[in-house]
Design an enzyme around this catalytic site. Structure first.
Site, PDB file in Angstrom:
ATOM      1  N   LYS A  13       0.734  -1.256  -0.085  1.00 42.80           N
ATOM      2  CA  LYS A  13      -0.057  -0.182  -0.156  1.00 42.80           C
ATOM      3  C   LYS A  13       0.759   1.163   0.198  1.00 42.80           C
ATOM      4  O   LYS A  13       0.375   2.166  -0.658  1.00 42.80           O
ATOM      5  CB  LYS A  13      -1.212   0.144   0.964  1.00 42.80           C
ATOM      6  CG  LYS A  13      -0.579  -0.287   2.383  1.00 42.80           C
ATOM      7  CD  LYS A  13      -1.783  -0.522   3.564  1.00 42.80           C
ATOM      8  CE  LYS A  13      -1.242  -0.346   4.846  1.00 42.80           C
ATOM      9  NZ  LYS A  13      -0.335  -1.874   5.079  1.00 42.80           N
ATOM     10  N   ARG A  88      -6.256   2.785  11.274  1.00 41.72           N
ATOM     11  CA  ARG A  88      -6.111   1.272  11.377  1.00 41.72           C
ATOM     12  C   ARG A  88      -7.082   0.810  12.555  1.00 41.72           C
ATOM     13  O   ARG A  88      -7.096  -0.397  12.537  1.00 41.72           O
ATOM     14  CB  ARG A  88      -4.637   1.233  11.750  1.00 41.72           C
ATOM     15  CG  ARG A  88      -3.552   0.688  10.900  1.00 41.72           C
ATOM     16  CD  ARG A  88      -2.148   0.497  11.530  1.00 41.72           C
ATOM     17  NE  ARG A  88      -1.282  -0.215  10.799  1.00 41.72           N
ATOM     18  CZ  ARG A  88      -0.612   0.407  10.177  1.00 41.72           C
ATOM     19  NH1 ARG A  88      -0.272   1.351   9.895  1.00 41.72           N
ATOM     20  NH2 ARG A  88       0.678  -0.412   9.522  1.00 41.72           N
ATOM     21  N   ARG A 127      12.317  -7.512   2.120  1.00 38.57           N
ATOM     22  CA  ARG A 127      12.665  -6.024   2.279  1.00 38.57           C
ATOM     23  C   ARG A 127      13.340  -5.652   3.637  1.00 38.57           C
ATOM     24  O   ARG A 127      14.085  -4.427   3.467  1.00 38.57           O
ATOM     25  CB  ARG A 127      11.308  -5.274   2.333  1.00 38.57           C
ATOM     26  CG  ARG A 127      11.048  -3.883   2.717  1.00 38.57           C
ATOM     27  CD  ARG A 127       9.554  -3.419   2.711  1.00 38.57           C
ATOM     28  NE  ARG A 127       9.293  -3.640   4.139  1.00 38.57           N
ATOM     29  CZ  ARG A 127       7.785  -3.082   4.532  1.00 38.57           C
ATOM     30  NH1 ARG A 127       7.169  -2.675   3.724  1.00 38.57           N
ATOM     31  NH2 ARG A 127       7.357  -3.491   5.776  1.00 38.57           N
ATOM     32  N   ARG A 133      14.691  -0.710   8.748  1.00 36.26           N
ATOM     33  CA  ARG A 133      13.778  -0.456   9.832  1.00 36.26           C
ATOM     34  C   ARG A 133      13.967  -1.572  10.950  1.00 36.26           C
ATOM     35  O   ARG A 133      14.284  -2.429  10.931  1.00 36.26           O
ATOM     36  CB  ARG A 133      12.549  -0.733   8.994  1.00 36.26           C
ATOM     37  CG  ARG A 133      11.769   0.396   8.340  1.00 36.26           C
ATOM     38  CD  ARG A 133      10.623   0.155   7.543  1.00 36.26           C
ATOM     39  NE  ARG A 133       9.678  -0.593   8.560  1.00 36.26           N
ATOM     40  CZ  ARG A 133       8.268  -0.436   8.080  1.00 36.26           C
ATOM     41  NH1 ARG A 133       8.182  -0.354   6.963  1.00 36.26           N
ATOM     42  NH2 ARG A 133       7.353  -0.935   9.056  1.00 36.26           N
ATOM     43  N   ARG A 144       3.405  -8.154  13.100  1.00 38.59           N
ATOM     44  CA  ARG A 144       2.824  -7.333  12.508  1.00 38.59           C
ATOM     45  C   ARG A 144       1.558  -8.125  11.445  1.00 38.59           C
ATOM     46  O   ARG A 144       0.479  -7.612  11.321  1.00 38.59           O
ATOM     47  CB  ARG A 144       3.527  -6.557  11.400  1.00 38.59           C
ATOM     48  CG  ARG A 144       4.639  -5.524  12.283  1.00 38.59           C
ATOM     49  CD  ARG A 144       4.632  -4.311  11.565  1.00 38.59           C
ATOM     50  NE  ARG A 144       5.420  -4.298  10.201  1.00 38.59           N
ATOM     51  CZ  ARG A 144       6.763  -4.463   9.896  1.00 38.59           C
ATOM     52  NH1 ARG A 144       7.520  -4.664  11.009  1.00 38.59           N
ATOM     53  NH2 ARG A 144       7.263  -4.622   8.834  1.00 38.59           N
TER      54      ARG A 144
HETATM   55  P1  ADP Z   1       3.861  -1.588   7.637  1.00 39.27           P
HETATM   56  O1  ADP Z   1       4.838  -1.241   6.486  1.00 39.27           O
HETATM   57  O2  ADP Z   1       4.348  -2.848   8.332  1.00 39.27           O
HETATM   58  O3  ADP Z   1       2.553  -1.760   7.073  1.00 39.27           O
HETATM   59  P2  ADP Z   1       3.938   1.151   8.722  1.00 39.27           P
HETATM   60  O4  ADP Z   1       4.819   1.579   8.124  1.00 39.27           O
HETATM   61  O5  ADP Z   1       2.517   1.449   8.165  1.00 39.27           O
HETATM   62  O6  ADP Z   1       3.916  -0.430   8.518  1.00 39.27           O
HETATM   63  O7  ADP Z   1       3.740   1.404  10.189  1.00 39.27           O
HETATM   64  C1  ADP Z   1       4.699   0.771  11.020  1.00 39.27           C
HETATM   65  C2  ADP Z   1       4.370   0.932  12.558  1.00 39.27           C
HETATM   66  O8  ADP Z   1       3.970   2.248  12.903  1.00 39.27           O
HETATM   67  C3  ADP Z   1       3.339   0.123  12.913  1.00 39.27           C
HETATM   68  O9  ADP Z   1       3.740  -1.344  13.247  1.00 39.27           O
HETATM   69  C4  ADP Z   1       2.826   0.688  14.421  1.00 39.27           C
HETATM   70  O10 ADP Z   1       3.305   0.373  15.363  1.00 39.27           O
HETATM   71  C5  ADP Z   1       2.884   2.241  13.861  1.00 39.27           C
HETATM   72  N1  ADP Z   1       1.682   2.733  13.193  1.00 39.27           N
HETATM   73  C6  ADP Z   1       1.653   3.348  11.980  1.00 39.27           C
HETATM   74  N2  ADP Z   1       0.471   3.791  11.463  1.00 39.27           N
HETATM   75  C7  ADP Z   1      -0.304   3.612  12.765  1.00 39.27           C
HETATM   76  C8  ADP Z   1      -1.977   3.789  13.171  1.00 39.27           C
HETATM   77  N3  ADP Z   1      -2.353   4.229  12.320  1.00 39.27           N
HETATM   78  N4  ADP Z   1      -2.063   3.367  14.202  1.00 39.27           N
HETATM   79  C9  ADP Z   1      -1.344   2.629  15.093  1.00 39.27           C
HETATM   80  N5  ADP Z   1      -0.002   2.475  15.118  1.00 39.27           N
HETATM   81  C10 ADP Z   1       0.413   2.897  13.650  1.00 39.27           C
END
Ligand code: ADP
Length: 189
Positions: A13, A88, A127, A133, A144
């Site tokens: 996404k 989320r 990745r 990260r 996750r």
């Molecule tokens: P991924 O690439 O795994 O989908 P993101 O980059 O979107 O992850 O998010 C990384 C981390 O940031 C998540 O594991 C969470 O801890 C936090 N995070 C991001 N957006 C949100 C949100 N809307 N609500 C709660 N936690 C969030």
């Protein structure tokens, strides 16, 4: 247009949100990127969020909602956006609805990008090799995938409003982009 991309971690996404925002001239709002910037800058919020992020857990609603609403308030009134990683949870969706309603606006479409767990796991492990990260450890990735799929009540919130569409996130990047563009064309705005 105001668009949300939903999907499990690793489904692409973020990649698609960057492409679509660029093509359409929209803002791309990624709460994950924003939180990582806070962590990198060592802010209070970053220090708090890092504990959750590194474990693969969601960062608490109050922290994320506040950060998001500040970002939303910075947008020009005529600027479209694509949200990547927010909302989320249902409380996050309600905060978003309320903020937009104050300006007599609302989300136009939410697109659920889906994919199978084994492919997502493989993509994220790949990745992880060069992402830099700190939440890309195998344990955090597994967590996750377990806890960060869009919850049913969140998808239901948009489905009930007639605003939810599905797109398969497994084909090649260009193919997924085309599917997304087609769905967006169908919104007719
Ligand atoms: P991924 O690439 O795994 O989908 P993101 O980059 O979107 O992850 O998010 C990384 C981390 O940031 C998540 O594991 C969470 O801890 C936090 N995070 C991001 N957006 C949100 C949100 N809307 N609500 C709660 N936690 C969030």
């Amino acid at each position: 247009m105001y668009v949300i991309f939903f999907g499990p971690p690793g489904v692409g996404k973020g990649t698609q949100a960057v492409i679509i925002a660029d093509r359409k001239g929209w803002a791309h709002i990624s709460t994950g990127d924003m939180l990582r910037a806070h962590v990198a800058n060592g802010t209070d919020l970053g220090l708090k969020a890092k504990e959750y992020m590194d474990k693969g857990l969601l960062t608490p609603d109050d922290l994320v909602i506040d950060m998001f609403l500040h970002r939303l308030a910075e947008l020009r009134p005529d600027q479209g956006f694509v949200l990547d990683g927010f909302p989320r949870t249902l409380p996050q969706a309600q905060a978003l609805d309320a903020a937009l309603a104050k300006q007599q606006k609302s989300i136009d479409i939410a697109i659920n990008i889906h994919g199978s767990d084994d492919v997502l796991m493989e993509r994220m492990l790949n990745r992880a090799k060069d992402s830099g990260r700190t939440d890309d450890t195998p344990e955090a990735i597994r967590t996750r995938l377990e806890v960060q799929k869009p919850p049913v009540e969140l998808l239901g919130h948009y489905r009930d409003a007639g605003k939810l569409k599905d797109v398969d996130g497994l084909p090649e990047i260009e193919v997924v982009t085309e599917s997304l563009l087609k769905v967006l064309e169908g919104v007719g705005k």
